[in-house]
Design a protein around this motif. Structure first.
Motif, PDB file in Angstrom:
ATOM      1  N   ALA A 168       0.836  -1.192   0.000  1.00 52.29           N
ATOM      2  CA  ALA A 168       0.000   0.000   0.000  1.00 52.29           C
ATOM      3  C   ALA A 168       0.872   1.245   0.000  1.00 52.29           C
ATOM      4  O   ALA A 168       1.762   1.397   0.845  1.00 52.29           O
ATOM      5  N   GLN A 169       0.625   2.136  -0.962  1.00 49.45           N
ATOM      6  CA  GLN A 169       1.360   3.392  -1.075  1.00 49.45           C
ATOM      7  C   GLN A 169       0.565   4.302  -1.995  1.00 49.45           C
ATOM      8  O   GLN A 169      -0.209   3.826  -2.827  1.00 49.45           O
ATOM      9  N   PRO A 170       0.699   5.623  -1.867  1.00 47.35           N
ATOM     10  CA  PRO A 170      -0.060   6.521  -2.736  1.00 47.35           C
ATOM     11  C   PRO A 170       0.338   6.383  -4.200  1.00 47.35           C
ATOM     12  O   PRO A 170       1.452   5.980  -4.534  1.00 47.35           O
ATOM     13  N   LEU A 171      -0.602   6.716  -5.067  1.00 47.22           N
ATOM     14  CA  LEU A 171      -0.363   6.793  -6.509  1.00 47.22           C
ATOM     15  C   LEU A 171       0.106   5.469  -7.102  1.00 47.22           C
ATOM     16  O   LEU A 171       1.110   5.390  -7.811  1.00 47.22           O
ATOM     17  N   VAL A 172      -0.643   4.423  -6.795  1.00 42.51           N
ATOM     18  CA  VAL A 172      -0.467   3.125  -7.448  1.00 42.51           C
ATOM     19  C   VAL A 172      -1.848   2.656  -7.898  1.00 42.51           C
ATOM     20  O   VAL A 172      -2.809   2.733  -7.133  1.00 42.51           O
ATOM     21  N   ALA A 173      -1.944   2.182  -9.132  1.00 46.71           N
ATOM     22  CA  ALA A 173      -3.242   1.775  -9.683  1.00 46.71           C
ATOM     23  C   ALA A 173      -3.491   0.299  -9.408  1.00 46.71           C
ATOM     24  O   ALA A 173      -3.401  -0.551 -10.286  1.00 46.71           O
ATOM     25  N   SER A 174      -3.811  -0.011  -8.186  1.00 49.15           N
ATOM     26  CA  SER A 174      -4.055  -1.386  -7.784  1.00 49.15           C
ATOM     27  C   SER A 174      -5.452  -1.846  -8.218  1.00 49.15           C
ATOM     28  O   SER A 174      -6.242  -1.070  -8.748  1.00 49.15           O
ATOM     29  N   LEU A 175      -5.748  -3.115  -7.981  1.00 42.02           N
ATOM     30  CA  LEU A 175      -7.053  -3.675  -8.359  1.00 42.02           C
ATOM     31  C   LEU A 175      -7.496  -4.632  -7.262  1.00 42.02           C
ATOM     32  O   LEU A 175      -7.303  -5.839  -7.346  1.00 42.02           O
ATOM     33  N   THR A 176      -8.100  -4.083  -6.211  1.00 43.00           N
ATOM     34  CA  THR A 176      -8.575  -4.895  -5.097  1.00 43.00           C
ATOM     35  C   THR A 176     -10.068  -4.716  -4.832  1.00 43.00           C
ATOM     36  O   THR A 176     -10.693  -5.591  -4.234  1.00 43.00           O
ATOM     37  N   ILE A 177     -10.643  -3.605  -5.276  1.00 44.04           N
ATOM     38  CA  ILE A 177     -12.033  -3.290  -4.952  1.00 44.04           C
ATOM     39  C   ILE A 177     -12.997  -3.937  -5.945  1.00 44.04           C
ATOM     40  O   ILE A 177     -13.922  -4.665  -5.543  1.00 44.04           O
ATOM     41  N   LEU A 178     -12.810  -3.699  -7.228  1.00 47.61           N
ATOM     42  CA  LEU A 178     -13.778  -4.151  -8.224  1.00 47.61           C
ATOM     43  C   LEU A 178     -13.873  -5.674  -8.343  1.00 47.61           C
ATOM     44  O   LEU A 178     -14.958  -6.194  -8.627  1.00 47.61           O
ATOM     45  N   PRO A 179     -12.796  -6.446  -8.128  1.00 46.63           N
ATOM     46  CA  PRO A 179     -12.941  -7.907  -8.219  1.00 46.63           C
ATOM     47  C   PRO A 179     -13.571  -8.542  -6.979  1.00 46.63           C
ATOM     48  O   PRO A 179     -13.898  -9.737  -7.002  1.00 46.63           O
ATOM     49  N   ALA A 180     -13.723  -7.780  -5.904  1.00 47.22           N
ATOM     50  CA  ALA A 180     -14.202  -8.367  -4.649  1.00 47.22           C
ATOM     51  C   ALA A 180     -15.673  -8.755  -4.745  1.00 47.22           C
ATOM     52  O   ALA A 180     -16.467  -8.104  -5.440  1.00 47.22           O
TER      53      ALA A 180
END
Length: 376
Positions: A168-180
């Motif tokens: 976890a760090q600012p300004l990274v385009a992660s993908l954890t919310i939409l696949p949940a």
């Protein structure tokens, strides 16, 4: 000292005074002394207008080096190492990416006081878009097609990266919310892990706003994403992150600051969101999409990596919300790193919510229909 007149990209179309002081020749000399291959600096000849860090092209005795400086709350040494490992994998697979320089003991980033530095050899290719904003469209549909080809090549080169998702760090385009299975619960967990973001949202009905978006634009999306193989991706695929050849093809891919473990359709949808919709013109009306540019990018991609009908459908389903997690990360930057509540508010209202709402407009729905009609 900041160069006279040096400005950076703001939240709209106007340039603004930089948040971070520009790199000086004295600073560059001290930093690059730690990178033996760089050679002694002889001058600076460009300061980047990108707002979230400071960067400059430095002339040295061995050529030109791109020197980047980040605040320690934005990037740690370990966070930069995640990016550099991905770049190294892509280079080993034959993709043209920046050459990251190392210190005498093999480190690719160093810490000096509150700053974290990295140095890259200037990458080959024409930097046609280097002073243009991130949501600038491609100059032509032919370039959009070439960008699609290059994105497919990157995805082929990224195969086999086994690294986990980034910390976890600012300004990274992660993908954890939409696949949940429960995206709202995942969003609550994402926010809770970032105290400054959570504090900012306490005065807003953010749960209700997100729940409405998930109900109208994200229904069934977790199941769609569950079928997508995980892949390390670029996540910031726009014209100014590509360097070009004289014949109009992509020579080099740059700027992996947002890279993370997501999936291919996430990267493709992000590329369309970044380049086929003129978001900065949204205040003047809803007619801001260029469906032909989106289709050209998809056609270029499919010329190297076939896209099944299910992939096209997934891109259509994902596109209205693909920006959401990065928008939250950007708000985390504006609240935790630079304490700019006005920019945070604009990011929430205009970006996180506003861009999603646009996809419910006639113009947004028309774009989704055109992309859905693309032939695999």
């Amino acid at each position: 000292m900041t160069p006279a007149g040096h400005l950076v990209h703001g939240m709209g179309q106007a340039l603004e005074a930089p948040t971070w002081p520009a790199i000086t020749i004295g600073e560059a000399t001290a930093v690059l002394a730690r990178f033996p291959a760089a050679g002694p600096p002889t001058g600076l000849h460009w300061h980047s207008p990108r707002p979230f860090s400071a960067a400059a092209l430095v002339r040295t005795g061995t050529g030109t080096v791109l020197l980047k400086r980040h605040h320690h709350m934005l990037r740690s040494i370990a966070g930069l190492a995640e990016e550099h490992a991905f770049i190294a994998h892509l280079a080993a697979a034959g993709l043209s990416v920046p050459k990251v320089l190392a210190t005498a003991d093999g480190a690719t980033a160093i810490a000096i006081d509150a700053w974290r530095y990295e140095a890259h050899r200037q990458a080959p290719g024409a930097d046609l878009y280097r002073d243009r904003l991130s949501w600038t469209p491609f100059f032509s549909h032919a370039q959009a097609h070439a960008a699609g080809v290059a994105l497919a090549r990157l995805h082929l080169a990224a195969a086999g990266v086994a690294a986990p998702a980034r910390r976890a760090q600012p300004l990274v385009a992660s993908l954890t919310i939409l696949p949940a299975r429960d995206p709202l619960a995942a969003a609550e967990a994402y926010v809770a892990a970032r105290p400054a973001l959570a504090a900012f949202l306490t005065t807003r009905p953010w749960r209700a706003q997100l729940a409405a978006l998930f109900a109208t634009l994200g229904d069934g999306l977790p199941a769609v994403l569950a079928d997508q193989p995980p892949l390390w991706t670029h996540n910031d695929w726009h014209p100014s992150n590509l360097l070009w050849t004289d014949d109009g093809s992509v020579r080099t891919v740059i700027d992996f600051g947002l890279a993370d473990r997501t999936c291919a359709v996430h990267d493709i949808a992000t590329a369309i969101e970044r380049s086929a919709i003129r978001w900065l013109d949204l205040p003047q009306g809803d007619d801001i999409a260029d469906p032909a540019a989106a289709l050209a990018l998809l056609a270029g991609y499919a010329s190297r990596v076939p896209l099944a009908a299910a992939d096209i459908a997934a891109i259509v389903r994902l596109l209205p919300l693909v920006h959401l997690e990065f928008a939250l990360s950007e708000i985390d930057y504006f609240t935790a790193v630079v304490a700019d509540p006005a920019a945070a508010a604009l990011t929430w209202d205009g970006y996180a919510i506003g861009h999603a709402v646009w996809f419910r407009s006639a113009a947004g729905q028309a774009l989704l229909r055109r992309i859905g009609e693309a032939k695999p």
